[in-house]
Design an enzyme around this catalytic site. Structure first.
Site, PDB file in Angstrom:
ATOM      1  NE  ARG A  54      25.077 -47.932  32.428  1.00 13.50           N
ATOM      2  CZ  ARG A  54      25.189 -48.804  31.424  1.00 13.50           C
ATOM      3  NH1 ARG A  54      26.338 -48.920  30.788  1.00 13.50           N
ATOM      4  NH2 ARG A  54      24.179 -49.546  31.071  1.00 13.50           N
ATOM      5  N   GLY A 106      24.445 -34.037  40.073  1.00 13.20           N
ATOM      6  CA  GLY A 106      24.747 -33.153  41.191  1.00 13.20           C
ATOM      7  C   GLY A 106      23.609 -32.232  41.590  1.00 13.20           C
ATOM      8  CD  GLU A 107      24.124 -28.327  39.319  1.00 10.98           C
ATOM      9  OE1 GLU A 107      23.755 -27.201  39.634  1.00 10.98           O
ATOM     10  OE2 GLU A 107      25.085 -28.556  38.596  1.00 10.98           O
ATOM     11  N   GLY A 140      25.070 -36.952  34.743  1.00  7.11           N
ATOM     12  CA  GLY A 140      25.412 -36.114  35.910  1.00  7.11           C
ATOM     13  C   GLY A 140      24.217 -35.896  36.811  1.00  7.11           C
TER      14      GLY A 140
END
Ligand SMILES: Cc1cc2nc3c(=O)[nH]c(=O)nc-3n(C[C@H](O)[C@H](O)[C@H](O)COP(=O)(O)OP(=O)(O)OC[C@H]3O[C@@H](n4cnc5c(N)ncnc54)[C@H](O)[C@@H]3O)c2cc1C
Ligand code: SF4
Lengths: 729, 351
Positions: free
Chosen positions: A618, A693-694, A691
């Protein structure tokens, strides 16, 4: 609690401060009596420091002292432990010996009354050294040594490969890449008796504090590390680097605060980089494209002072349905500064090799690259044998392919044209593991009715301040602008590193727990003696919209606290991952499609379109999440086409500045369409967030190189792809 | 950064007079080259003479069709000036392909003429070998990383490129540089302004000691010519050329009447390909003649270890620039600057 309301595009709550210059970065802080440090570094990559002559520099205007091996205090090496949260970028202490291991290694720190004076004097230090032959790069570093605990073998890969009907065997290279952070690394250290306060640009105030405490043999409580705002880190600010230790030691020696803002060029040497890598991938498949064997052997450079492994192949066993997999990792010493994690460390590099090899297999078999990946989709994680907690990769393929218009692709290379340009379509699977760490957060209802949240994680520009506020607002009903968020200080309850795409999943459960606990405490106190609803039954109370309700009657937080004659009501809660990792494997997936255009008449390659669909759990804040994913794509394009730290034949850095280290600029940016599927991963945490971010960066390099093959018919197995690799005459 | 004395002047003669007062003086215009190199410790003037208040900011059309550009006219203003856009679209396009909006706002006409090479060894004083910086010290680029270096006009002492885009257009347009020095005023032909490195790479231009550039005068434009500036580079903006080509082409019926071909990014000075031009005059234009011209332009090129690709790349730039300029010429009226600057979207380089 209605979690849906969290799923809102919310502008950064710290945005105004940032665009108005009000956000305080490490190098912005000034303290009375503050001095300025400027490093003197090795001009060569290998050798021995014979002598430093400070006569001229010491006589230069404003110079107070020069810190070097001769006057540097004896300190301790950090244990460098991830588990103990004192991992550092480089274990070797500054000036520890007279060995020169890489160009840019610190030899001294000039401390003066201004930055300009320190810089001018630093140039007057004369350095006598003897040179030794340097290992200038990975290609001359030999085979290196194997990293023992990283080898994985499933089944009998060698036998399965030999028996496979179709085989691919190829080598892939990626150049050294710099984090190229906008905000340079900076440290401001000041001592008050036996207490140390440090303003540092760090992705981990707790790790940094612990490491400094180890180095200076202090209790962690004696050290405070502050990082209110960080101008990007991309991994280079996860673990402490030597400039911080030198600056803290200088401040102690001189009894005055010392600030070192690392010169731009030495950010390229002394604060890590994505190591150059060389990877061999062997695939075995049957005629239908079912994978029979995957062998992935990676080698990355490390520095002479640190054994850094990038773990390039670590994700490979988890990617596809294949019973016979072997991955190995080797590292080889090179006379470069020490590498470190860089956004999607390992996986970004490993993904390039594996996903390009799969494209080669697709070509060999005459199968559509998307179809090949579908046929090898795995419903469980082959590495752990566990089912996925939530995996919608197949939907990512469909969604992204549809939006991209993949069906228009004529698989024959060089077959699609538009005027001067050849058009190429390429794609790759994207992936990043989901991680979660422990976190402690404090929630405080304040007398003025605001809700204050504090946790010792930090916002590296990703939007952590905002999602913490959103979560607290959601659970309490206190409006967003009445929620205060305190991050970036090691004195706060300990929070996680901002790295590995784990900050969201780690932090929010603790924040939620603390808010709930604070509400419960407020309720308990309010029905107790002297409370607003003294003697009411707990079950008759409800906390809603920032107010405590008892039937039709309600009171605001401010009123409740006033009645109680309390300044605040606090709760501190710690959360940690449970045993969910024993029941399922957690990983995000995605699919990225790229259109490149190659104009053979003028050797111009450009990326025209990128479409990426991500299954990342999510999205707490779709606005900042998409921003992260988009930034990942941009960095992926940098990896694919531009970024390359170059070294001279003798190992010296060549392009350690923003003019010569090429990162993509706006004009290079294609249309980027990003979609997130938004399936909550509730087994991972109550918010269902994994998450982002990458993952956005992964796959981009392979998708570009696969598209380049489709456009040009040339298989380029080395990143970045520069025009001379494609030039046709 | 070393201490230097700073003087702001209001008049051309006092600028020159001030400049003579120190052995190493530098005029300060936009500062985008000078301040950078002072901070890097590459340029070490004892005195900086700030010329920004001099009345050299006009663009004038002279009676004979020439255009005089004041030394302090900014690159942005020059690129967007209606006279320049109408008569010298090549110059406008070349300027807009350079640097970034912010830099072009600061950069001046004289400063651009005088900008220094981007050779990384020149810009890093910790590298001992650089004949341009330290005459007689050697040339690190010869055995170093020389991917960005020149293939034309090089010498065994220096292989650095002249980095300017503006100057490539000026080389094609032709004209003169007007200067004023202790001995009075004089004019230097644009084509003679920049020098080949030879065995004195530290001498980059024809200015005598203490001379100030006051203006650049452009030769009259060619009637109904087509023009094109093509810049090929590693990224689409904010980056110097690997190879660039400026072409002005005028037809005489079906044949090429006049043509000018100038090259950037591949040569030690803004480069005119005279032989290539000569091969095209009077010829019915076509791919073959363009390719032949491109071969001639690079006939004397010498590659280094990492920049051999610049030969074919420059040839490609020439052929495409010729083709596009021909289209432009055949399209009739000279339209506003047609540029191809490598940007995915042209918006990348518009102000
Ligand atoms: C990051 C970056 C990217 C760039 N990219 C490009 C590019 O893509 N293409 C391109 O063409 N250029 C590019 N440039 C260079 C830019 O065009 C030049 O720096 C600029 O034109 C210099 O002009 P200035 O007025 O700032 O000169 P200054 O820095 O003020 O001066 C430069 C030199 O000229 C001398 N000088 C100045 N005025 C006079 C005068 N009137 N008489 C005699 N001498 C004088 C100064 O003493 C100094 O030596 C780039 C520059 C930077 C920093
Ligand atoms: S090419 Fe010229 S500027 Fe570069 S190092 Fe050699 S002499 Fe110096």
């Amino acid at each position: 609690m209605t979690v849906e309301a969290l799923n809102q595009r919310t502008a950064r709550i710290d945005g105004e401060l940032k665009v108005s210059g009000g956000a305080d970065y490490a190098g912005d802080h000034q303290l009375p009596g503050m001095l300025h440090g400027y490093p003197v570094v090795s001009p060569v990559a290998s050798g021995r420091l014979e002598r430093l002559d400070f006569d001229a520099a010491m006589g230069a205007p404003g110079v107070v002292e020069i810190i070097h091996g001769g006057n540097f205090p004896r300190l301790n090496r950090s244990p460098d432990s991830m588990a103990e949260e004192n991992k550092v970028g480089e274990v070797r202490l500054p000036f520890e010996d007279d060995q020169i291991h890489y160009h840019g290694q610190y030899l001294a720190l000039v401390v003066a009354d201004s930055f300009e004076h320190a810089r001018a004097a630093a140039r007057l230090v004369s350095i006598e050294f003897s040179c030794a032959p340097a290992v200038a790069g990975l290609s001359s570093a030999g085979e290196g040594r194997e990293v023992d605990d990283e080898a994985v073998t499933l089944g009998e890969p060698a036998r399965a490969l030999a028996a496979a009907e179709v085989r691919i065997d190829a080598e892939y290279r990626i150049a050294t890449e710099a984090h190229a952070v906008m905000e340079t690394h900076a440290t401001l250290a000041s001592w008050q008796d036996d207490r140390l306060t440090v303003y540092e640009s760090t992705q981990g105030v707790v790790f940094h504090r612990n490491a400094l405490a180890q180095v200076f043999a202090m209790a962690p409580e004696q050290v405070e590390v502050i990082a209110h705002y960080i101008g990007s880190g991309f991994g280079s600010k996860l673990f402490m680097w030597p400039h911080s230790v030198i600056t803290c030691a200088a401040a102690r020696l001189l009894g005055r605060p010392v600030r070192t803002v690392l010169p731009r060029q030495w950010n390229f040497a002394n604060t890590g980089h994505r190591p150059a890598s060389l990877q061999r991938v062997r695939l075995g498949a049957d005629r239908d494209g079912k994978l029979q064997a995957i062998l992935h052997d990676a080698l990355n450079e490390t520095s002479p002072v640190e054994a850094y492994s990038d773990s390039c192949a670590s994700a490979t066993p988890s990617m596809y349905a294949c019973d016979h997999v072997a991955v190995t990792q080797r590292i080889a010493e090179v006379n470069h500064g020490t590498p470190t994690s860089m956004r999607a460390p390992g996986e970004a590099s490993g993904n390039f090799a594996l996903e390009t090899a799969l494209d080669e297999l697709a070509v060999e078999l005459g199968v559509c690259p998307v179809e090949l990946r579908r046929r090898n989709f795995t419903v469980r994680d082959p590495a752990s044998g566990l089912p996925w907690s939530s995996n919608h990769l197949l939907e990512c393929f469909d969604d992204a392919a549809g939006r991209f218009g993949w069906e228009r692709r004529d698989p024959t290379p060089r077959s699609m044209r538009d005027g001067h340009e050849l058009i190429g379509y390429g794609m790759a699977t994207q992936s990043w593991s989901a991680m979660r760490k422990h976190c402690t957060a404090r929630a405080s209802f304040l007398a003025d009715g605001r809700l204050s949240i504090a946790t010792g994680t930090q916002d590296i520009g990703t939007g952590t301040y905002t999602i913490v506020a959103q979560t607290a607002s959601q659970l309490s009903g206190v409006p967003l602008d009445r929620v205060e968020v305190k991050l970036g200080d090691s004195q706060l309850p300990a929070g996680p590193l901002s790295g590995g795409s784990m900050a969201t999943a780690s932090t929010l459960p603790a924040v939620a727990g603390a808010v709930r606990e604070a509400i419960a405490t407020l309720q308990r106190l309010s029905i107790g003696e002297g409370g607003r609803f003294e003697d009411a039954a707990p079950s008759a109370l409800e906390f809603r919209d920032g107010r405590l309700w008892h039937g039709d009657e309600s009171a605001s937080v401010a009123e409740l606290l006033q009645t109680l004659e309390r300044g605040s009501v606090d709760a501190v809660v710690s959360t940690a991952p449970g045993d969910e990792q024993k029941r399922a494997s957690f990983r995000s997936f995605g699919a990225v499609f790229v259109e490149v255009r190659w104009d053979p008449g003028i050797s111009r390659l450009r990326v025209a379109r990128v479409v990426s669909t991500i299954d990342g759990g999510r999205m707490i804040n779709p606005l900042t999440a998409h921003n992260q994913l988009e930034g990942g794509v941009v960095m992926g394009l940098g990896m694919a086409l531009f970024e390359r730290l170059e070294y001279e034949r003798d190992g010296r850095l060549h392009n350690h500045n923003f003019a010569d280290y090429i990162v993509p600029v706006h004009a290079d940016m294609p249309e980027i369409e990003l979609v997130t599927l938004d399936y909550p991963d509730l087994a991972f945490n109550e918010f269902g967030a994994r998450g982002v971010g990458e993952i956005g960066l992964t796959g981009v390099g392979a998708a570009v190189s696969n598209a380049v093959f489709h456009a040009t018919g040339k298989r380029i197995r080395e990143l970045p792809i520069r025009l001379e690799a494609l030039l046709e005459e | 950064m070393r201490n230097f004395s700073y003087q702001a002047v209001e008049r051309v003669d006092s600028a020159v007079a001030r400049h003579t007062e120190f052995a190493t003086s530098a005029f300060l215009a936009g500062g985008t080259t000078l301040i950078d190199l002072i901070k890097l410790d590459v340029m070490r003037p004892e005195q900086v003479v700030d010329v920004n208040r001099l009345p050299l900011k006009r663009i004038d059309l002279l009676d004979d069709g020439r255009i005089r550009i004041g030394a302090l006219v900014s690159n942005t203003e020059l690129a967007h000036h209606p006279l320049i856009r109408a008569r010298h679209p090549l110059l406008s396009a070349a300027l807009l392909s350079g640097a970034s909006t912010q830099l072009r706002n600061m950069a001046t006409t004289a400063g651009n003429l005088m900008q220094r090479t981007r050779c990384a060894y020149f810009r890093d004083p910790t590298v001992p070998e650089c004949n341009k910086r330290e005459p007689g010290s050697g040339c690190a680029a010869l055995t170093g990383i020389n991917r960005l270096h020149a293939v034309l006009g090089t010498s065994e002492h220096c292989v650095a490129t002249h980095p300017s885009d503006m100057c490539v257009a000026l080389a094609a347009i032709e004209g003169a540089v007007e200067v004023e020095g202790p001995a009075g005023k004089r004019e230097v032909a644009l084509l003679d302004f920049h020098l080949l490195p030879g065995d004195t790479p530290e001498r980059e231009h024809a200015l005598e000691a203490d001379e100030l550039i006051t203006s650049v005068v452009l030769a009259p434009h060619l009637d109904s010519a087509g023009a094109h500036y093509l810049k090929l580079r590693d990224r689409a903006s904010y980056e110097f050329a690997l190879a660039s080509c400026g072409v002005i082409l005028a037809l005489d019926g079906q044949r090429i009447g006049q043509v000018r071909i100038a090259l950037g990014g591949v040569a030690t000075k803004p480069w005119r390909a005279f032989e290539a031009e000569a091969s095209l005059v009077g010829v019915v234009p076509g791919r073959e003649s363009f390719e032949q011209a491109a071969r001639l332009a690079l006939a004397h090129a010498r590659a280094l270890e990492h920049n051999a690709f610049k030969l074919p790349l420059a040839r490609q730039a020439i052929v495409r620039a010729l083709e596009t300029a021909l289209d432009d010429a055949q399209g009739g009226m000279s339209p506003p600057a047609r540029s191809d600057t490598g940007a995915g979207s042209p918006a990348g380089d518009s102000p």
